[in-house]
Design an enzyme around this catalytic site. Sequence first.
Site, PDB file in Angstrom:
ATOM      1  CG  HIS A  61       8.014  15.013 102.576  1.00  0.00           C
ATOM      2  ND1 HIS A  61       8.436  14.128 103.544  1.00  0.00           N
ATOM      3  CD2 HIS A  61       7.779  14.262 101.484  1.00  0.00           C
ATOM      4  CE1 HIS A  61       8.441  12.906 103.055  1.00  0.00           C
ATOM      5  NE2 HIS A  61       8.051  12.958 101.786  1.00  0.00           N
ATOM      6  CD  GLU A 165       7.344   9.791 103.017  1.00  0.00           C
ATOM      7  OE1 GLU A 165       6.149  10.093 102.855  1.00  0.00           O
ATOM      8  OE2 GLU A 165       8.197   9.903 102.115  1.00  0.00           O
ATOM      9  CG  HIS A 192       5.142   5.539 103.700  1.00  0.00           C
ATOM     10  ND1 HIS A 192       4.706   4.834 102.603  1.00  0.00           N
ATOM     11  CD2 HIS A 192       5.173   6.842 103.327  1.00  0.00           C
ATOM     12  CE1 HIS A 192       4.490   5.679 101.598  1.00  0.00           C
ATOM     13  NE2 HIS A 192       4.770   6.901 102.005  1.00  0.00           N
ATOM     14  CG  ASP A 331       4.467  14.439  99.268  1.00  0.00           C
ATOM     15  OD1 ASP A 331       5.590  13.916  99.108  1.00  0.00           O
ATOM     16  OD2 ASP A 331       3.460  13.788  99.553  1.00  0.00           O
TER      17      ASP A 331
END
Length: 791
Positions: A61, A165, A192, A331
């Site tokens: 991600h 996402e 999400h 992330d």
Amino acid sequence: MIRATFTFVLLTLIVVPAFAQNKRQKKQDTRPEWKPAKKVDVKVSDRARKIHMAGQLFDGHNDLPMVMRFAANSSFKNVDISKPTRFHTDIPRLKAGGLKAQYWSVYVPASTDLTGNALLQTLEQIELVEKMVATYPEVFAFAKTADELEALIKKGKIASMMGIEGGHSIQGMLGMVEKFYDRGVRYMTLTHSKTLAWADSATDKPKNNGLSPFGKEVIKEMNRVGMLVDLSHVSEKTMLDALEITKAPVIFSHSSARAICDHPRNVSDKVLKLVKQNNGVVMVNFMSGYIVPTEQKKKFKNARGTIYDVVDHIEHIIKVAGIDHVGIGSDYDGVRSLPVGLEDVSTYPRITQVLLDRGYNEKQIHKILGGNAIRALRDAENVAKKLQAKSSATTKPISRKQEKWLTDFTIEASKFERPRDRVGLLIENPSIEIPETGAVRAQTADGREFFGQIVRIAKNLAVAKFPVYNLKANTELSGKLYLLDGEPSQEFSFDENGDVSTKIKFGRRVVAEYMREPVDNSSKKRRMETYKVYHHIYDFAGRAKLTKGPGGLFPHHRGIFFGFNRISYGDKKADIWHCSKGESQTHAGFKESASGKPGAFGIQHICKIDWNGRDNKKFADEERKLSFYQFRDGLMVDFDSTLSSAVDVPIVLDGDPQHAGVQFRASQHVPDKTKKQTFYIRPDGKGTPGKFRNWPKNKDHVDLPWNALCFVVDGRQYTCVYFNHPKNPKNTRFSERDYGRFGAYFKYELTKDKPLRVRYRYWIQPGEMTVAEIQKMSDSYRNQLRAGVKQ
């Protein structure tokens, strides 16, 4: 600069929804500042670097597309990632970090589930990733399968795939799962931050007790096409439901261990044991809020954590689920706080060093870095092959076959570039069973997709409407139009509030409101509130009005309004603006029962309006049609009015630039609080805040093709553009005011055989537009797009 500020604020709100709460806490937070318990000094040895670079680092991600959208206006010219940037991610640091493969997140805010443009914005994000790969082909290349991914790694490329996402991106249409897969999406996070109509989020109130029946069908469809089910962000009950249903491994693209950091976004030991049975992978997130041990978070403020905490999470997942079920899901560029030692993408080799220091061997480290993630992807592909083979052996068609071809079409852009426009296709085909209304997909020969609606107007006769974007001048597009399987979850509809108003809604979001309360003469105040009809426009969350109603500065100004303050017919006079001597404008009904069937892209609102004189007798009839079209970045409103005489003598329509014609008046918030931030953009350039122009003082302010107002409401800037149709009466004299009112005025003599027709287009979007952007839209509006069908 204003747009950059707006988008930075928006990005902050998206990434850190608890920001405001944290800010309040800081004022009274007496906890000591956090400091690392031990010195963080990870020096990467030659052996560790060699092991790291020999592996297949596959990050689950990365939100670079999101920050490119908000901070660089989706332009790799504005921010060239081949050079060092202020982001967590750029090409020099990716190479230093030894990244071999990446799931690029094509995230759009969860709020787009409410505003109804999630699908379109997701497609825009996909286009952004495609643009990135095309801009830097020596670095990136798309991989469709696990085998292709490994082949690209051997060639020295960063193998690129995409992950959605949040299931809000499919907008309730099951068929979109396969469409996204075809565009390169290889996983979808089911939710999400917000619970959906079909799946519960970890950070919102549950509505479905996990997955709804439709949510379970989504899992099955993802299995069938080969798309990985991503359980980051979902509630534990949703995790359990998905693990029970899925036939393929799941992933957690960016989650950590809940036993260490007790956050609902993390994975409990109960679920970790099921992930092992499922053969799935938990890809550890680097965000401080998800990796700092619970006790440290309680004891210290601003705790960031360290690389050692991240490796602790990796080791805990190995302890509970096994070495085959853990990976990396950083992330990066999606978080505001990172642990010490993992500040950007160049730092990945430090993880290898810490794992090596803790006794892991090369084979084990390679599984953690990417081997497990590649295996899960390959397993999902194999499950899909089996399911598709089984499906083809039965009479049940797959979703691709459930799409119904409607027609072939062509679109001619002519000599004008068209950044945003709408297409209307009249379809007549007796062999096609056309539904009352439904969603359509336009697939062009050059690979682009546009989504819209079809509305039946008679047996075997329908109109298909869909938005188009970025059509180059002098080009012709050909394509095919399909009826999508399933109904869109977001579509236009009407919400009647007795005889007071009609709300025009897109999904749950209020887009506009037609104010039509009957005239009430019980008091001066009530008469002022009810003596004319008009339309409000709402903000892009559907909560606050961007336009003005009764009261405040100049109470006679209202939203989108049409009228004249100097009207004469025979020996009578009227002022259909101030309505101060008994005049009124009253709602007389709707055409076609509020006019227009609900649709997934646009809707028409056709209102019949009486213009009444001082004697309370009607002297003119108006049919006012407002057509609303939802685009991914704004709202298009076409205003089309026909005014007909109801008396036997000529009616002279006259006034002055401040009180005549079709006008737009921004919210009372503008004169009260943001007057000094209000400015106009004109064909000759951008004006100065607080400065305005009016005819006759500004004698060149006549027959403008367009004018635009920039204003601020509740801390957010908006642009409203007012496009003037070339067939409107001339001369058209333009007027502006710093309190947020602008429009065009003209004179006209109305008779029974010469009605008045006026057409305008409003375009409303967040942020500031440029002269060049507006001019392209004006050229497109004033020179109609040509489209036709091929039978």
